[in-house]
Design an enzyme around this catalytic site. Sequence first.
Site, PDB file in Angstrom:
ATOM      1  CG  ASP A 156       5.740  -4.558   6.358  1.00 37.79           C
ATOM      2  OD1 ASP A 156       4.957  -4.008   5.576  1.00 37.79           O
ATOM      3  OD2 ASP A 156       6.326  -3.954   7.280  1.00 37.79           O
ATOM      4  CB  SER A 169      35.863  -3.494 -27.306  1.00 32.87           C
ATOM      5  OG  SER A 169      37.262  -3.635 -27.379  1.00 32.87           O
ATOM      6  N   GLY A 216       0.835  -1.186   0.000  1.00 35.29           N
ATOM      7  CA  GLY A 216       0.000   0.000   0.000  1.00 35.29           C
ATOM      8  C   GLY A 216       0.871   1.237   0.000  1.00 35.29           C
TER       9      GLY A 216
END
EC number: 2.7.7.4
Length: 639
Positions: A116, A547, A37
Amino acid sequence: MADQTIQDGVNALIAEDIDAYLDVHEHKDMLRFLTCGSVDDGKSTLIGRLLYESHLVFDDHLAALEADSRRVGTQGGDLDFALLVDGLSAEREQGITIDVAYRFFSTERRKFIVADTPGHEQYTRNMVTGASNADAAVILVDARKGLLTQTRRHSYLVSLLGIEHVIVAINKLDLVDYSQEICNDIEAGYRELASELGIDDVTCIPISALKGDNIITASPNTPWYGGPTLLQHLETVELADRGTRSPFRMPVQWVNRPNLDFRGFSGLIVGGDIAVGDPIRALPSGKRSTVTEITTFDGPLDRAVAGQSVTIVLDDEIDVSRGDVLCTDADPPTIADQFEAHIVWMQEEELLPGRPYLLKLGATTVGATLSPPKHTVDVNTLQHLAAKTLGLNEIGVCTITTDRAIPFDPYEVNRDMGGFILIDRLTNATVGAGMLQFALRRSQNVHWQALDVTAESRGTLKGHGASVLWLTGLSGSGKSTIANRVEAQLHAQGVHTFLLDGDNVRHGLNHDLGFTDADRVENIRRIAEVTRLMADAGLVVLVSFISPFRAERQLARERAGEGRFVEIFVDTPLAEAEARDVKGLYAKARRGDLKNFTGIDSPYEAPDDPEVHIDTLAMSPDEAADVIVQRLRESGTIS
């Protein structure tokens, strides 16, 4: 004597009751759920309340909780149950959750593991981690604020990760006078969102985690609510059990060979069931056999089901290794090497399309590259956005190509057969997680064509071996000059060569690429494929490219093939390279006119252990060329 007999009988009954009690609790089913939430919606408080009401808080912890609650000045003198869960000091100081905290509790009916998870958008990766094995999700909504952007984001992630059961806990009712109208409005809005996301099972429960309303027992403050309490619903929600609905699947984690008389294959059954006598297939080889024995730590079984860890013995000696999948012969998973997948990026360094990563699916680990995203998903609005890469916590849809075909099921069918992680090949850090959606048609329709003329036969015709001489170093280090001298020497000796120079290639094959990290990765990926083809043609290929990244040079080494790749580090200090700046590139970069220039505002990762190390301050280009040619002679590539 009679009294002793009676006492012995009572003791026996007590022992029997204890054994029965322990047996019941040992075999209770387990519900894994997460809470999520917006920030400060009360997730940690809710979990702390559940732990407290389940009598899992020891006296010393309770005393500390009471002291801490007094110190932080909880409203009305109530216990601050969040302090039972928020273990990180940073969380306690800020009053938020920033990591995933796992807690265990149990009731008479069921055992629980609760995650949680954090509410901040920047911790999306933490929430995905917590949700990966969850059967249900409790999404908290602050009754004062209603549905927020974070509610949409977390609901989308819950839907994406295939969590079937969603409980919307409308929290902090005590702060809105237990208003039925507010709860009804929030529930109506959420059900509309759930319909949009394809979430079918939604239960809305009005609660106050702080006061305990509708957590364990029905609250007298909500006479208008006739549904279950939160705990009652968690105790009765049907466990999401995809495994039993899918065909038999068991990734092999270990080939069990304790002696010469026993050979079994151990693993966790992640789908369906299997019985002694059933026909079986091993993938990716496709070899078939029959189950003759199923054993566990507790003894043999006639039948085993999803969720059980077993060792399966077959009636013949087919070749099965760790990472292979045992499956039903009638309904095997798909085998493919190209997929469409949702990716959740978990690394500060952005995704580099074309870079080789490791993909771990169950017990299988393969090499993988990702295409640029087809789109990213704005998890706040659910819009699809164009993108070239993925940053930390971003979610996108990409094409994945693996270096060999692997068996899989779509994630929505079987999480264990469709969920994977991405690993950085050099650091072994987990950089992403994903869900396989489907195999691309071309992975089934494009096959390697066997040819009669081989690389070896081409080498015999030319009279020398094939090799890839890969010169890497800063701009201005002297790579091109040295490569040109090497090719001239080899050409004079009748060796068939070809020189690929970085600037020259960017005029044609790679003219569409810039100098961002992603473009540099793609630049080297293309050259690695070209050099492999040229080496297969029997040539000595000289490659002169900056490279800058080790990962791409490692990719080029793997593409070249065993024993054909020679990494040559043309080592020149940055100050010396700038002094030789005949093209004026460093000067432009220093002025800010040339962005993403290696050594200035883009990194160069020097080779750790090159086959040839050229110190350009200690030797001339001709001397360096002699060293490289001598290396080819010593390896037997040329005579």
